[in-house]
Design a protein around this motif. Structure first.
Motif, mmCIF file in Angstrom:
data_model
loop_
_atom_site.group_PDB
_atom_site.id
_atom_site.type_symbol
_atom_site.label_atom_id
_atom_site.label_comp_id
_atom_site.label_asym_id
_atom_site.label_seq_id
_atom_site.Cartn_x
_atom_site.Cartn_y
_atom_site.Cartn_z
ATOM 1 N N LEU A 58 0.803 -1.219 0.000
ATOM 2 C CA LEU A 58 0.000 0.000 0.000
ATOM 3 C C LEU A 58 0.839 1.274 0.000
ATOM 4 C CD1 LEU A 58 -2.829 -1.019 2.488
ATOM 5 C CD2 LEU A 58 -2.925 -0.946 -0.007
ATOM 6 N N GLU A 59 1.986 1.231 0.662
ATOM 7 C CA GLU A 59 2.845 2.417 0.723
ATOM 8 C C GLU A 59 3.404 2.788 -0.646
ATOM 9 O OE1 GLU A 59 3.806 -0.438 2.684
ATOM 10 O OE2 GLU A 59 2.374 0.207 4.199
ATOM 11 N N ALA A 60 3.440 1.855 -1.569
ATOM 12 C CA ALA A 60 4.014 2.089 -2.894
ATOM 13 C C ALA A 60 3.009 2.685 -3.872
ATOM 14 C CB ALA A 60 4.557 0.773 -3.459
ATOM 15 N N MET A 61 1.767 2.856 -3.453
ATOM 16 C CA MET A 61 0.729 3.348 -4.357
ATOM 17 C C MET A 61 0.937 4.819 -4.682
ATOM 18 S SD MET A 61 -2.847 1.722 -3.168
ATOM 19 C CE MET A 61 -3.204 0.014 -3.290
ATOM 20 N N GLN A 62 1.570 5.067 -5.812
ATOM 21 C CA GLN A 62 1.801 6.417 -6.293
ATOM 22 C C GLN A 62 1.530 6.446 -7.779
ATOM 23 O OE1 GLN A 62 5.550 8.255 -5.193
ATOM 24 N NE2 GLN A 62 5.958 6.504 -3.880
ATOM 25 N N PHE A 63 1.056 7.571 -8.263
ATOM 26 C CA PHE A 63 0.879 7.745 -9.704
ATOM 27 C C PHE A 63 2.165 8.331 -10.266
ATOM 28 C CE2 PHE A 63 -3.472 7.560 -8.241
ATOM 29 C CZ PHE A 63 -4.100 6.826 -9.228
ATOM 30 N N THR A 64 2.821 7.584 -11.159
ATOM 31 C CA THR A 64 4.067 8.024 -11.777
ATOM 32 C C THR A 64 4.039 7.684 -13.262
ATOM 33 O OG1 THR A 64 5.236 5.921 -11.448
ATOM 34 C CG2 THR A 64 5.367 7.529 -9.644
ATOM 35 N N GLU A 65 4.906 8.322 -14.037
ATOM 36 C CA GLU A 65 4.996 7.999 -15.460
ATOM 37 C C GLU A 65 5.459 6.565 -15.673
ATOM 38 O OE1 GLU A 65 6.676 10.544 -18.465
ATOM 39 O OE2 GLU A 65 6.243 12.301 -17.218
ATOM 40 N N GLU A 66 6.393 6.111 -14.830
ATOM 41 C CA GLU A 66 6.926 4.752 -14.953
ATOM 42 C C GLU A 66 5.919 3.721 -14.463
ATOM 43 O OE1 GLU A 66 8.530 7.033 -12.684
ATOM 44 O OE2 GLU A 66 9.474 7.938 -14.423
ATOM 45 N N GLY A 67 5.009 4.149 -13.625
ATOM 46 C CA GLY A 67 4.019 3.254 -13.053
ATOM 47 C C GLY A 67 4.493 2.629 -11.764
ATOM 48 N N SER A 68 3.600 2.550 -10.798
ATOM 49 C CA SER A 68 3.933 1.868 -9.554
ATOM 50 C C SER A 68 3.075 0.609 -9.476
ATOM 51 C CB SER A 68 3.720 2.770 -8.340
ATOM 52 O OG SER A 68 2.356 3.086 -8.174
ATOM 53 N N LEU A 69 3.739 -0.502 -9.255
ATOM 54 C CA LEU A 69 3.101 -1.807 -9.190
ATOM 55 C C LEU A 69 2.784 -2.138 -7.742
ATOM 56 C CD1 LEU A 69 2.331 -4.629 -10.344
ATOM 57 C CD2 LEU A 69 4.760 -5.233 -10.138
ATOM 58 N N THR A 70 1.537 -2.573 -7.497
ATOM 59 C CA THR A 70 1.161 -3.019 -6.156
ATOM 60 C C THR A 70 0.514 -4.402 -6.242
ATOM 61 O OG1 THR A 70 -0.963 -1.865 -6.284
ATOM 62 C CG2 THR A 70 0.842 -0.699 -5.211
ATOM 63 N N TYR A 71 0.807 -5.211 -5.226
ATOM 64 C CA TYR A 71 0.230 -6.544 -5.105
ATOM 65 C C TYR A 71 0.501 -7.036 -3.699
ATOM 66 C CZ TYR A 71 5.090 -7.976 -5.934
ATOM 67 O OH TYR A 71 6.452 -8.122 -5.863
ATOM 68 N N ASP A 72 -0.065 -8.191 -3.333
ATOM 69 C CA ASP A 72 0.180 -8.746 -2.003
ATOM 70 C C ASP A 72 0.671 -10.187 -2.114
ATOM 71 O OD1 ASP A 72 -2.086 -10.291 -2.498
ATOM 72 O OD2 ASP A 72 -3.388 -9.051 -1.273
ATOM 73 N N THR A 73 0.887 -10.810 -0.984
ATOM 74 C CA THR A 73 1.492 -12.144 -0.943
ATOM 75 C C THR A 73 0.605 -13.239 -1.537
ATOM 76 O OG1 THR A 73 0.689 -12.471 1.311
ATOM 77 C CG2 THR A 73 2.939 -11.647 1.056
ATOM 78 N N VAL A 74 -0.675 -12.981 -1.692
ATOM 79 C CA VAL A 74 -1.572 -13.980 -2.270
ATOM 80 C C VAL A 74 -1.234 -14.203 -3.753
ATOM 81 C CG1 VAL A 74 -4.000 -14.533 -2.761
ATOM 82 C CG2 VAL A 74 -3.374 -13.385 -0.633
ATOM 83 N N LEU A 75 -0.681 -13.180 -4.404
ATOM 84 C CA LEU A 75 -0.314 -13.208 -5.827
ATOM 85 C C LEU A 75 -1.487 -13.610 -6.712
ATOM 86 C CD1 LEU A 75 3.310 -14.674 -5.844
ATOM 87 C CD2 LEU A 75 2.580 -12.282 -5.875
ATOM 88 N N LYS A 76 -2.620 -12.950 -6.442
ATOM 89 C CA LYS A 76 -3.793 -13.171 -7.291
ATOM 90 C C LYS A 76 -4.029 -11.955 -8.190
ATOM 91 C CE LYS A 76 -8.549 -14.597 -7.366
ATOM 92 N NZ LYS A 76 -9.684 -15.150 -6.665
ATOM 93 N N HIS A 77 -4.087 -10.773 -7.604
ATOM 94 C CA HIS A 77 -4.362 -9.547 -8.340
ATOM 95 C C HIS A 77 -3.190 -8.575 -8.211
ATOM 96 C CE1 HIS A 77 -8.523 -10.761 -8.786
ATOM 97 N NE2 HIS A 77 -8.548 -11.026 -7.496
ATOM 98 N N PHE A 78 -3.096 -7.655 -9.154
ATOM 99 C CA PHE A 78 -2.104 -6.592 -9.097
ATOM 100 C C PHE A 78 -2.698 -5.337 -9.722
ATOM 101 C CE2 PHE A 78 -1.423 -8.745 -13.142
ATOM 102 C CZ PHE A 78 -1.372 -7.688 -14.044
ATOM 103 N N SER A 79 -2.060 -4.214 -9.474
ATOM 104 C CA SER A 79 -2.453 -2.981 -10.146
ATOM 105 C C SER A 79 -1.224 -2.112 -10.376
ATOM 106 C CB SER A 79 -3.515 -2.216 -9.353
ATOM 107 O OG SER A 79 -2.979 -1.726 -8.145
ATOM 108 N N PHE A 80 -1.298 -1.328 -11.421
ATOM 109 C CA PHE A 80 -0.305 -0.309 -11.727
ATOM 110 C C PHE A 80 -1.002 1.036 -11.651
ATOM 111 C CE2 PHE A 80 1.700 -3.831 -14.026
ATOM 112 C CZ PHE A 80 3.048 -3.603 -13.829
ATOM 113 N N ARG A 81 -0.273 2.053 -11.215
ATOM 114 C CA ARG A 81 -0.782 3.424 -11.228
ATOM 115 C C ARG A 81 0.143 4.256 -12.099
ATOM 116 N NH1 ARG A 81 -3.037 1.011 -7.376
ATOM 117 N NH2 ARG A 81 -4.871 1.719 -6.281
#
Length: 117
Positions: free
Chosen positions: A35-58
């Motif tokens: 959650l701390e990595a959730m930032q909107f950047t040109e390169e994109g910030s990838l977030t996911y958790d240990t379950v490794l089911k879903h992910f998102s980029f911002r």
């Protein structure tokens, strides 16, 4: 010359067909992608958790205003696919939502209009 707008785009997906090596790499780096990595950047910030089911980029995407949110979403999805492929991560269908930051109304709570007592 066309007007440029800034868009914030969230690209969501699911992990699919991860190799053991990719899974181990993702789990080793999970603390950097919480959650701390959730930032909107040109390169994109990838977030996911240990379950490794879903992910998102911002992403922050700057593109022609006349192309709209759909183009910004397509650009962000292309960036996400490139990143995922470069790292050898398997994934399913991507979906995204884009917000035009230049047309977004900001509602300030407690703001009084002129003439209000």
């Amino acid at each position: 010359m066309s007007t440029q707008h800034t868009y914030r785009v969230i690209v969501r997906g699911t992990w699919e067909g991860l190799t053991d090596e990719a899974r181990a790499r993702l789990l080793a780096e999970v603390e950097q992608h919480g959650l701390e990595a959730m930032q909107f950047t040109e390169e994109g910030s990838l977030t996911y958790d240990t379950v490794l089911k879903h992910f998102s980029f911002r992403y922050v995407v700057v593109s022609d205003a006349e192309d709209g949110e759909e183009m910004a979403a397509a650009i962000a999805e292309d960036r996400a696919e490139t990143t995922l492929k470069e790292h050898g991560y398997g994934y399913g269908r991507l979906r995204s939502t884009a917000t035009d930051m230049d047309t977004m109304k900001i509602n300030y709570k407690g703001r009084r209009t002129s003439g209000a007592a």
